[in-house]
Design a protein around this motif. Sequence first.
Motif, PDB file in Angstrom:
ATOM      1  N   HIS A  94     -52.158  -0.487  -8.952  1.00 24.23           N
ATOM      2  CA  HIS A  94     -51.971  -0.424 -10.229  1.00 24.23           C
ATOM      3  C   HIS A  94     -52.066   1.054 -11.000  1.00 24.23           C
ATOM      4  O   HIS A  94     -52.666   1.709 -10.296  1.00 24.23           O
ATOM      5  N   ARG A  95     -51.618   1.284 -12.113  1.00 20.58           N
ATOM      6  CA  ARG A  95     -51.615   2.650 -12.708  1.00 20.58           C
ATOM      7  C   ARG A  95     -53.082   3.064 -12.799  1.00 20.58           C
ATOM      8  O   ARG A  95     -54.020   2.265 -13.186  1.00 20.58           O
ATOM      9  N   GLY A  96     -53.266   4.162 -12.348  1.00 23.08           N
ATOM     10  CA  GLY A  96     -54.715   5.017 -12.279  1.00 23.08           C
ATOM     11  C   GLY A  96     -55.125   4.638 -11.043  1.00 23.08           C
ATOM     12  O   GLY A  96     -56.262   5.556 -10.886  1.00 23.08           O
ATOM     13  N   ASP A  97     -54.884   3.872 -10.033  1.00 25.72           N
ATOM     14  CA  ASP A  97     -55.592   3.403  -8.727  1.00 25.72           C
ATOM     15  C   ASP A  97     -55.277   4.905  -7.884  1.00 25.72           C
ATOM     16  O   ASP A  97     -54.458   5.590  -7.724  1.00 25.72           O
ATOM     17  N   ALA A  99     -43.098   7.342  -3.190  1.00 23.19           N
ATOM     18  CA  ALA A  99     -43.718   8.524  -3.691  1.00 23.19           C
ATOM     19  C   ALA A  99     -43.342   8.788  -5.203  1.00 23.19           C
ATOM     20  O   ALA A  99     -43.870   9.521  -5.768  1.00 23.19           O
ATOM     21  N   ARG A 100     -42.300   8.292  -5.502  1.00 24.14           N
ATOM     22  CA  ARG A 100     -41.697   8.369  -6.988  1.00 24.14           C
ATOM     23  C   ARG A 100     -42.854   7.819  -7.864  1.00 24.14           C
ATOM     24  O   ARG A 100     -43.027   8.394  -9.081  1.00 24.14           O
ATOM     25  N   PHE A 101     -43.769   7.125  -7.611  1.00 26.10           N
ATOM     26  CA  PHE A 101     -44.743   6.369  -8.271  1.00 26.10           C
ATOM     27  C   PHE A 101     -46.045   6.753  -8.140  1.00 26.10           C
ATOM     28  O   PHE A 101     -47.226   6.079  -8.339  1.00 26.10           O
ATOM     29  N   ILE A 102     -46.265   7.933  -7.160  1.00 26.88           N
ATOM     30  CA  ILE A 102     -47.599   8.238  -6.698  1.00 26.88           C
ATOM     31  C   ILE A 102     -47.544   9.860  -6.785  1.00 26.88           C
ATOM     32  O   ILE A 102     -47.008  10.678  -6.176  1.00 26.88           O
ATOM     33  N   VAL A 160     -51.676   6.635  -8.755  1.00 28.63           N
ATOM     34  CA  VAL A 160     -50.485   5.424  -8.782  1.00 28.63           C
ATOM     35  C   VAL A 160     -50.013   5.776 -10.451  1.00 28.63           C
ATOM     36  O   VAL A 160     -51.031   5.766 -11.441  1.00 28.63           O
ATOM     37  N   THR A 161     -48.841   6.187 -10.625  1.00 33.00           N
ATOM     38  CA  THR A 161     -48.366   6.127 -12.146  1.00 33.00           C
ATOM     39  C   THR A 161     -47.449   5.005 -12.558  1.00 33.00           C
ATOM     40  O   THR A 161     -47.173   4.900 -13.583  1.00 33.00           O
ATOM     41  N   ALA A 162     -47.305   3.987 -11.809  1.00 34.34           N
ATOM     42  CA  ALA A 162     -46.561   2.768 -12.393  1.00 34.34           C
ATOM     43  C   ALA A 162     -47.409   1.832 -12.827  1.00 34.34           C
ATOM     44  O   ALA A 162     -48.714   1.882 -12.122  1.00 34.34           O
ATOM     45  N   ASP A 163     -47.050   0.913 -13.581  1.00 32.97           N
ATOM     46  CA  ASP A 163     -47.978  -0.027 -14.252  1.00 32.97           C
ATOM     47  C   ASP A 163     -48.429  -0.952 -12.765  1.00 32.97           C
ATOM     48  O   ASP A 163     -49.565  -1.424 -12.928  1.00 32.97           O
ATOM     49  N   ARG A 164     -47.165  -1.339 -12.183  1.00 32.29           N
ATOM     50  CA  ARG A 164     -47.723  -2.117 -10.873  1.00 32.29           C
ATOM     51  C   ARG A 164     -46.785  -1.840  -9.714  1.00 32.29           C
ATOM     52  O   ARG A 164     -45.627  -1.725 -10.160  1.00 32.29           O
ATOM     53  N   LEU A 165     -47.231  -1.096  -8.800  1.00 29.96           N
ATOM     54  CA  LEU A 165     -46.453  -0.626  -7.612  1.00 29.96           C
ATOM     55  C   LEU A 165     -46.499  -1.630  -6.729  1.00 29.96           C
ATOM     56  O   LEU A 165     -47.702  -1.774  -5.834  1.00 29.96           O
TER      57      LEU A 165
END
Length: 135
Positions: A87-90, A122-125, A65-70
């Motif tokens: 969350h980011r990094g998950d 997918a924009r944030f993964i 995950v690249t978003a702070d909170r998705l």
Amino acid sequence: MSLRSSLARLAIATAAGVLAGAVAVTPAAASDDWGAEDASRGVFDSQGGGHHDGHHDARLYQGVVTADRLLLRSAPTRGSQVIRAVHRGDVVSIFCKAPGDKVGGNPLWYLLTDGTWAWGAARFIDNIGPAPRWC
């Protein structure tokens, strides 16, 4: 009915069929044990569907995950019900990809299998390894 609406409905219907088939064939797929690592062996357990004896399970892909909170949703649309958040990094387990609402210009959504089945934009993964198959 617009083409976009038709495509979204088709993606949802396809994903529901894939989900129903996957659950019928592998009922443990939605458990919290997906990819659970067995510390004593250093590999993923066979029921979890991750790695076993050094071989990758072709049913699952991984992403980070690249978003702070998705927010993960019940369908590949921005207005669908929120199931949960990551969350980011998950690191998440991806079952397949399908078209849906565009997020940041990207129309792809991933069906995730981590504890609950839910859709993430997918924009944030970012993929870890190969791109997921189509649903």
